[in-house]
Structures are given as structure tokens and as C-alpha cells.
Design a protein around this motif. Structure first.
Motif, short mmCIF file in Angstrom:
data_model
loop_
_atom_site.label_atom_id
_atom_site.label_comp_id
_atom_site.label_asym_id
_atom_site.label_seq_id
_atom_site.Cartn_x
_atom_site.Cartn_y
_atom_site.Cartn_z
N GLY A 61 0.78 -1.23 0.00
CA GLY A 61 0.00 0.00 0.00
C GLY A 61 0.81 1.28 0.00
O GLY A 61 0.25 2.36 -0.19
N SER A 62 2.12 1.22 0.17
CA SER A 62 2.96 2.43 0.21
C SER A 62 3.78 2.54 -1.07
O SER A 62 4.38 1.56 -1.50
CB SER A 62 3.92 2.39 1.41
N PRO A 63 3.85 3.74 -1.66
CA PRO A 63 4.66 3.91 -2.87
C PRO A 63 6.15 3.72 -2.57
O PRO A 63 6.61 4.06 -1.48
CB PRO A 63 4.38 5.35 -3.32
N ILE A 64 6.87 3.18 -3.54
CA ILE A 64 8.31 3.00 -3.37
C ILE A 64 9.05 3.74 -4.47
O ILE A 64 8.50 4.03 -5.53
CB ILE A 64 8.72 1.51 -3.38
N LEU A 65 10.29 4.04 -4.20
CA LEU A 65 11.19 4.65 -5.16
C LEU A 65 12.34 3.69 -5.37
O LEU A 65 13.02 3.31 -4.41
CB LEU A 65 11.71 6.00 -4.64
N LEU A 66 12.53 3.26 -6.63
CA LEU A 66 13.61 2.33 -6.92
C LEU A 66 14.88 3.12 -7.19
O LEU A 66 14.91 4.03 -8.03
CB LEU A 66 13.26 1.47 -8.15
N ARG A 67 15.93 2.80 -6.45
CA ARG A 67 17.26 3.38 -6.64
C ARG A 67 18.17 2.20 -6.97
O ARG A 67 18.60 1.47 -6.06
CB ARG A 67 17.73 4.10 -5.37
N GLY A 68 18.43 2.00 -8.25
CA GLY A 68 19.08 0.76 -8.63
C GLY A 68 20.35 0.92 -9.44
O GLY A 68 20.78 2.02 -9.78
N ALA A 69 20.92 -0.24 -9.74
CA ALA A 69 22.15 -0.32 -10.53
C ALA A 69 22.13 -1.63 -11.30
O ALA A 69 21.46 -2.59 -10.91
CB ALA A 69 23.37 -0.27 -9.60
N ASN A 70 22.87 -1.65 -12.39
CA ASN A 70 23.08 -2.90 -13.12
C ASN A 70 24.14 -3.70 -12.38
O ASN A 70 25.07 -3.14 -11.82
CB ASN A 70 23.55 -2.63 -14.54
N ARG A 71 24.00 -5.02 -12.42
CA ARG A 71 25.00 -5.87 -11.76
C ARG A 71 25.41 -6.98 -12.70
O ARG A 71 24.59 -7.69 -13.25
CB ARG A 71 24.44 -6.48 -10.48
N HIS A 72 26.70 -7.09 -12.87
CA HIS A 72 27.29 -8.11 -13.74
C HIS A 72 28.03 -9.10 -12.86
O HIS A 72 28.77 -8.71 -11.98
CB HIS A 72 28.30 -7.43 -14.68
N ASP A 73 27.82 -10.40 -13.07
CA ASP A 73 28.57 -11.41 -12.32
C ASP A 73 29.99 -11.44 -12.84
O ASP A 73 30.26 -11.94 -13.93
CB ASP A 73 27.94 -12.81 -12.50
N HIS A 74 30.90 -10.87 -12.03
CA HIS A 74 32.31 -10.89 -12.44
C HIS A 74 33.18 -10.73 -11.19
O HIS A 74 32.88 -9.95 -10.30
CB HIS A 74 32.64 -9.77 -13.43
N HIS A 75 34.25 -11.50 -11.15
CA HIS A 75 35.21 -11.45 -10.06
C HIS A 75 36.58 -11.16 -10.66
O HIS A 75 36.92 -11.68 -11.72
CB HIS A 75 35.22 -12.79 -9.31
N PRO A 76 37.43 -10.33 -10.01
CA PRO A 76 38.72 -9.96 -10.59
C PRO A 76 39.66 -11.14 -10.83
O PRO A 76 40.47 -11.11 -11.76
CB PRO A 76 39.32 -8.98 -9.59
#
Length: 168
Positions: A98-113
Motif C-alpha cells: 500500500g505504500s509507494p516505493i522509489l527504486l534506486r538501482g544499478a546494473n549488476r554483472h557477475d564478475h570477479h577480478p
């Protein structure tokens, strides 16, 4: 709560369902349900006034499903995290419980150094914790669905996940 069960057993078994909150408290239980079918069937598990899942307070319950043989031996137990929430589109806004949300997102790539696409689970968890520390509440997987652990951790930490739809 509706639970759909698929099984490949052909003899009579019992299914015990127990829903627990974050402690040892039982939120709901259905101990003995006899079945002898290989086709999927639905079970209703009554849950009264559950705490709702939000990104700010990611309340999860644990559903334990146990398959019990006719001799009383527990053949298999599966545990699944369960969250209760209602997501709706109201007046052009995404609302949760019942409450509005604000999406604050990012792209995520599966990668390890060092390990490339074979991302260790601890590295994945630290990545998601870093996102939460910087007020990111949503992520989008890149190019393919991520490993199952990502979705479990997102539920636990309070992150919205969007699989890439490749509709750009």
C-alpha cells in the motif's frame, strides 16, 4: 498461503508443512497430509497477520516441507524462505503493501577480478552489502539470470531484483 507441491512418488506418503518466523516460533503448521500422486497438487497453509516484507524491513519466514514415508521415516526435507507482500500499480506508482516505493538501482554483472564469471558466494554477498550501504534498493542482472544465491541474498537484505528483459 497456497503451496503447490510436485512429486514423483507413486506410493502413499505424508507431507508435513511448518512455517516459522525468524525465531523458532511456528507461524503455521499442517502436519499430516497424505497423498499418493505424481501430479502437482495445492495445499493451503493458514497464516494469520504475517509481518510484511519490504526493502527496509525484509521480514522472511522459513517454510519446511518434509516428505514422510509410510513407515514414519523422514525421506526428505526442503526449506524455503517465504516473504509476504502485496505489489500493486496505483496511480502510476509502484506500491508495496500500500505504500509507494522509489527504486534506486544499478546494473549488476557477475564478475570477479580473479575468478571471472565464477563469483564466490562471499564476494557476491559483500557486493550486495556494499549496494545496501549506498542506499541502492534495486538491481538489474546483466545478460542472463544470476546464480540462485543472489536472489536468496536479495530477499534477506531487502533488494528488488529485475532480470534483464533485453528489450532495449
Amino acid at each position: 498461503m497456497d503451496v503447490t507441491v510436485s512429486s514423483s512418488v507413486s506410493e502413499a506418503y505424508e507431507l508435513a508443512l511448518v512455517l516459522r518466523d525468524g525465531t523458532t516460533k511456528v507461524a503455521s503448521t499442517k502436519q499430516t497430509l497424505s497423498f499418493s500422486t505424481a501430479s502437482p497438487f495445492k495445499v493451503q497453509l493458514p497464516v494469520t497477520n504475517p509481518r510484511k516484507w519490504t526493502a527496509e524491513d525484509p521480514k522472511l519466514y522459513k517454510l519446511h516441507l518434509s516428505l514422510i514415508s509410510p513407515s514414519g521415516h523422514t525421506f526428505q526435507t526442503i526449506t524455503q524462505n517465504i516473504g509476504f507482500r502485496t505489489v500493486e500499480l496505483k496511480n502510476g506508482l509502484i506500491t508495496v503493501n500500500g505504500s509507494p516505493i522509489l527504486l534506486r538501482g544499478a546494473n549488476r554483472h557477475d564478475h570477479h577480478p580473479k575468478h571471472g564469471r565464477a563469483v564466490p558466494s562471499e564476494f557476491l554477498k559483500q557486493d550486495l552489502l556494499l549496494m545496501k550501504m549506498h542506499n541502492i534498493n534495486a538491481l538489474r542482472t546483466s545478460h542472463y539470470p544470476s546464480q540462485p544465491l543472489l536472489y536468496d541474498l536479495a530477499d534477506e537484505l531487502g533488494l528488488w531484483v529485475m532480470d534483464e528483459a533485453d528489450l532495449e
